[in-house]
Design a protein around this motif. Structure first.
Motif, PDB file in Angstrom:
ATOM      1  N   ALA A 185       0.807  -1.222   0.000  1.00 34.39           N
ATOM      2  CA  ALA A 185       0.000   0.000   0.000  1.00 34.39           C
ATOM      3  C   ALA A 185       0.840   1.271   0.000  1.00 34.39           C
ATOM      4  CB  ALA A 185      -0.934  -0.006   1.215  1.00 34.39           C
ATOM      5  N   PHE A 186       2.049   1.215   0.595  1.00 34.06           N
ATOM      6  CA  PHE A 186       2.877   2.420   0.757  1.00 34.06           C
ATOM      7  C   PHE A 186       4.325   2.111   0.387  1.00 34.06           C
ATOM      8  CE2 PHE A 186      -0.352   2.110   4.131  1.00 34.06           C
ATOM      9  CZ  PHE A 186      -1.160   3.207   3.829  1.00 34.06           C
ATOM     10  N   PRO A 187       4.606   1.871  -0.878  1.00 32.98           N
ATOM     11  CA  PRO A 187       5.984   1.507  -1.262  1.00 32.98           C
ATOM     12  C   PRO A 187       6.996   2.603  -0.954  1.00 32.98           C
ATOM     13  CG  PRO A 187       4.622   1.952  -3.199  1.00 32.98           C
ATOM     14  CD  PRO A 187       3.693   1.900  -2.032  1.00 32.98           C
ATOM     15  N   GLU A 188       6.552   3.825  -0.801  1.00 30.77           N
ATOM     16  CA  GLU A 188       7.476   4.927  -0.524  1.00 30.77           C
ATOM     17  C   GLU A 188       7.838   5.046   0.952  1.00 30.77           C
ATOM     18  OE1 GLU A 188       3.332   6.932  -0.739  1.00 30.77           O
ATOM     19  OE2 GLU A 188       4.303   5.015  -1.202  1.00 30.77           O
ATOM     20  N   TRP A 189       7.142   4.338   1.823  1.00 31.86           N
ATOM     21  CA  TRP A 189       7.434   4.406   3.254  1.00 31.86           C
ATOM     22  C   TRP A 189       8.616   3.504   3.585  1.00 31.86           C
ATOM     23  CZ3 TRP A 189       2.187   4.096   6.387  1.00 31.86           C
ATOM     24  CH2 TRP A 189       1.410   5.225   6.072  1.00 31.86           C
ATOM     25  N   HIS A 190       9.299   3.843   4.687  1.00 30.21           N
ATOM     26  CA  HIS A 190      10.374   2.983   5.196  1.00 30.21           C
ATOM     27  C   HIS A 190       9.846   2.246   6.420  1.00 30.21           C
ATOM     28  CE1 HIS A 190      14.168   1.409   6.501  1.00 30.21           C
ATOM     29  NE2 HIS A 190      14.062   2.019   7.663  1.00 30.21           N
ATOM     30  N   VAL A 191       9.786   0.923   6.328  1.00 34.02           N
ATOM     31  CA  VAL A 191       9.260   0.088   7.409  1.00 34.02           C
ATOM     32  C   VAL A 191      10.388  -0.768   7.962  1.00 34.02           C
ATOM     33  CG1 VAL A 191       7.520  -1.597   8.077  1.00 34.02           C
ATOM     34  CG2 VAL A 191       7.024   0.038   6.240  1.00 34.02           C
ATOM     35  N   PRO A 192      10.916  -0.454   9.143  1.00 28.65           N
ATOM     36  CA  PRO A 192      12.000  -1.261   9.705  1.00 28.65           C
ATOM     37  C   PRO A 192      11.551  -2.703   9.961  1.00 28.65           C
ATOM     38  CG  PRO A 192      11.755   0.821  10.896  1.00 28.65           C
ATOM     39  CD  PRO A 192      10.560   0.679  10.014  1.00 28.65           C
ATOM     40  N   HIS A 193      12.453  -3.620   9.774  1.00 24.75           N
ATOM     41  CA  HIS A 193      12.169  -5.035  10.055  1.00 24.75           C
ATOM     42  C   HIS A 193      12.578  -5.311  11.491  1.00 24.75           C
ATOM     43  CE1 HIS A 193      11.465  -9.256   9.177  1.00 24.75           C
ATOM     44  NE2 HIS A 193      12.643  -9.541   9.712  1.00 24.75           N
ATOM     45  N   VAL A 194      11.655  -5.172  12.411  1.00 26.37           N
ATOM     46  CA  VAL A 194      11.968  -5.354  13.826  1.00 26.37           C
ATOM     47  C   VAL A 194      12.140  -6.842  14.126  1.00 26.37           C
ATOM     48  CG1 VAL A 194      10.796  -3.242  14.543  1.00 26.37           C
ATOM     49  CG2 VAL A 194       9.500  -5.381  14.437  1.00 26.37           C
ATOM     50  N   ASP A 195      12.984  -7.137  15.128  1.00 29.78           N
ATOM     51  CA  ASP A 195      13.223  -8.535  15.493  1.00 29.78           C
ATOM     52  C   ASP A 195      12.637  -8.884  16.855  1.00 29.78           C
ATOM     53  OD1 ASP A 195      14.961  -7.085  17.056  1.00 29.78           O
ATOM     54  OD2 ASP A 195      16.782  -7.899  16.135  1.00 29.78           O
ATOM     55  N   GLY A 196      11.702  -8.061  17.314  1.00 31.00           N
ATOM     56  CA  GLY A 196      11.036  -8.326  18.578  1.00 31.00           C
ATOM     57  C   GLY A 196      10.231  -7.120  18.998  1.00 31.00           C
ATOM     58  N   GLY A 197       9.588  -7.227  20.152  1.00 33.89           N
ATOM     59  CA  GLY A 197       8.771  -6.114  20.620  1.00 33.89           C
ATOM     60  C   GLY A 197       7.382  -6.143  20.033  1.00 33.89           C
ATOM     61  N   ILE A 198       6.700  -5.007  20.105  1.00 31.79           N
ATOM     62  CA  ILE A 198       5.283  -4.968  19.750  1.00 31.79           C
ATOM     63  C   ILE A 198       4.936  -3.908  18.715  1.00 31.79           C
ATOM     64  CG2 ILE A 198       4.398  -5.953  21.902  1.00 31.79           C
ATOM     65  CD1 ILE A 198       4.150  -3.129  22.997  1.00 31.79           C
ATOM     66  N   VAL A 199       5.945  -3.135  18.253  1.00 31.03           N
ATOM     67  CA  VAL A 199       5.656  -2.027  17.338  1.00 31.03           C
ATOM     68  C   VAL A 199       6.734  -1.909  16.282  1.00 31.03           C
ATOM     69  CG1 VAL A 199       4.387  -0.666  19.053  1.00 31.03           C
ATOM     70  CG2 VAL A 199       6.870  -0.353  18.812  1.00 31.03           C
ATOM     71  N   THR A 200       6.408  -1.140  15.238  1.00 28.94           N
ATOM     72  CA  THR A 200       7.397  -0.705  14.266  1.00 28.94           C
ATOM     73  C   THR A 200       7.248   0.801  14.083  1.00 28.94           C
ATOM     74  OG1 THR A 200       8.321  -1.110  12.060  1.00 28.94           O
ATOM     75  CG2 THR A 200       5.916  -1.128  12.259  1.00 28.94           C
ATOM     76  N   TRP A 201       8.365   1.448  13.817  1.00 34.01           N
ATOM     77  CA  TRP A 201       8.446   2.923  13.754  1.00 34.01           C
ATOM     78  C   TRP A 201       8.639   3.290  12.292  1.00 34.01           C
ATOM     79  CZ3 TRP A 201       7.123   6.876  16.476  1.00 34.01           C
ATOM     80  CH2 TRP A 201       7.839   8.084  16.543  1.00 34.01           C
TER      81      TRP A 201
END
Length: 480
Positions: free
Chosen positions: A385-401
């Motif tokens: 849906a948002f190819p222009e966004w940067h989505v970090p690949h988190v390795d734990g926790g409950i959220v992404t920034w």
């Protein structure tokens, strides 16, 4: 707020490859500094390097740096006072007015998984355990012996030897943070926070009278912000601001998802010990590991630190039980601080958590699978849906920034409301309006909630039509 100083060397590291692209050098430099301030990587009230020092460090003429600072002043990003240098600013601080969601809204602002499927069984077992505790008044300001022993045993099993006498049971992690703030901080004392950070923590510190010293952190896959850079920034802040305390989230930080390396933990704790700064390490999400490559011990295993934990992100947020791990003299101080505000943690909830801790390995395995599925689903939907966004690949926790690529987080959050969605805009996690380029999204929601939320978010994003008007901050989501 306390003021910190950024050296020319540190700013050079933050700037990265700022010369890329066409245009004048002064404009490129100013734009890069502007983004660092908006993103919170240069916290508000930070003193920038002197023009001459920065020019020498970057190999530029002083005229170029002077023009860049002037451009920043004209746009409200820098305040320069003769004899005092240039200080990072934002054009305006937001007024955040949390509003409860209506019943027909999708609430994507709360980062907390649903209750354990076997929670009712644990509750019934707790009721069965209750009769043996009915012989006294039931006011328990420190925690039942069984629960304190179970929490201590859990720390010991994780590599941090702990006795029950080092544990105080609280009414959730937020209650623990508030108690510690009141016990450790006097009005006017400095306290370090990460930027961005958990908002209710810095609110508790402010209520206690702290002057906040923000230190920038970044998502775990941000190549421009290494663990070494974070350690340097944190130790520099400890030495220069001489804070009484520092509130940190070393594992799967909320909201960035980053974890401190073992080396960073050791360096920060060493600097704090030499300066007399008390480290408060919040590990509410500390055991929510999906596939982190590095095996890390609780922060207090690397040096002196107070630990805060809870079952809000593992068992259920509706079970209001947390704890503090500290030396016995501080536990006694906390008991004195606690008595005017509350008379103890509910017994039946303590019994439930005592039972739950017996099955913590099973609980964490369930959460690991849920979080892995939630992460993959959210990442896939956002990429489409948002190819222009940067989505970090988190390795734990409950959220992404999520990086939006433009300073429109508050506008997007407000537009989302008109499409039936509540999300937590970036500025909620900073102070004075920073982080407009970011959006915090949970990876712990049920699949159907995530699907509906991303669809609504896509409609809201399209409604902005690429515009970036001045943000109306009158409504932002409440946050857990």
């Amino acid at each position: 707020m306390a003021e910190s100083t950024l050296t020319a060397r540190s700013l050079e590291r933050l700037l990265g490859d700022w010369r890329a692209g066409a245009g004048s050098a002064y404009h490129a430099l100013a734009e890069r500094i502007r983004l660092l301030v908006l993103d919170g990587r240069i916290p508000v009230d930070t003193r920038l390097p002197a023009e001459r020092d920065l020019a020498e460090r970057l190999g530029l003429s002083r005229t170029t740096v002077t023009a860049a600072y002037r451009h920043l002043r004209e746009h409200g990003l820098v305040l320069s006072v003769r004899g005092s240098g240039s200080v990072a600013r934002l054009p305006g601080a937001p007024t955040i007015l949390p509003a409860p969601p209506a019943a027909d809204y999708i609430d994507f602002s709360k980062a907390a998984p649903p209750a354990l499927p076997w929670l009712p069984d644990l509750a019934r077992q707790a009721v069965d355990d209750l009769p043996e505790h009915l012989g006294d008044a039931g006011f328990d300001p420190i925690g039942t012996p069984a629960l304190r022993a179970a929490i201590a045993d859990r720390y010991t099993a994780r590599g941090l030897p702990t006795t029950p006498e080092q544990i105080m049971v609280t009414i959730g992690a937020q209650h623990a943070i508030s108690l510690l703030s009141r016990a450790l901080i006097g009005r006017g004392d400095r306290a370090i926070i990460e930027a961005p950070t958990y908002p209710h923590a810095y609110e508790a510190l402010r209520v206690a009278g702290a002057r906040l010293v923000p230190v920038g952190v970044a998502p775990r896959d941000d190549e421009g912000w290494s663990g070494q850079a974070e350690a340097e920034a944190m130790t520099r802040a400890i030495v220069h601001s001489n804070p009484v305390a520092a509130y940190l989230m070393p594992d799967f930080q909320n909201p960035t998802g980053r974890s401190m390396s073992a080396e960073t933990r050791e360096r920060v704790l060493d600097a704090a010990a030499r300066q007399g700064t008390v480290i408060v390490a919040d590990e509410t999400t500390g055991e929510l590991d999906i596939d982190r490559a590095e095996s890390l011990l609780p922060m207090a295993a690397y040096g002196p630190a107070i630990m805060v934990g809870s079952v809000g992100k593992t068992v259920w947020g509706g079970v209001r039980v947390g704890w503090i791990r500290a030396d016995r003299p501080l536990i006694r101080r906390l008991l004195a601080v606690r008595s005017p505000g509350d008379l103890g943690t509910p017994i039946i909830e303590q019994l439930l958590v005592t039972r739950a801790l017996q099955h913590m390995d099973d609980i964490l395995e369930l959460r690991r699978e849920q979080l892995r599925a939630g992460r993959e689903r959210l990442e896939g939907l956002l990429a489409e849906a948002f190819p222009e966004w940067h989505v970090p690949h988190v390795d734990g926790g409950i959220v992404t920034w999520v990086g939006l690529g433009a300073a429109v987080s508050s506008q997007l959050a407000l537009a989302a409301r008109s499409h039936g969605l509540i999300v937590a805009a970036g500025p909620r996690f900073g102070i004075d309006g920073a982080f407009e380029r970011f959006l915090r999204l949970p990876i712990c929601s049920p699949a159907e909630t995530t699907d509906a939320a991303v669809q609504a978010l896509a409609r809201a994003w399209r409604s902005l039509s690429g515009a970036a008007p001045a943000p109306d901050q009158s409504l932002l989501a409440s946050v857990i």
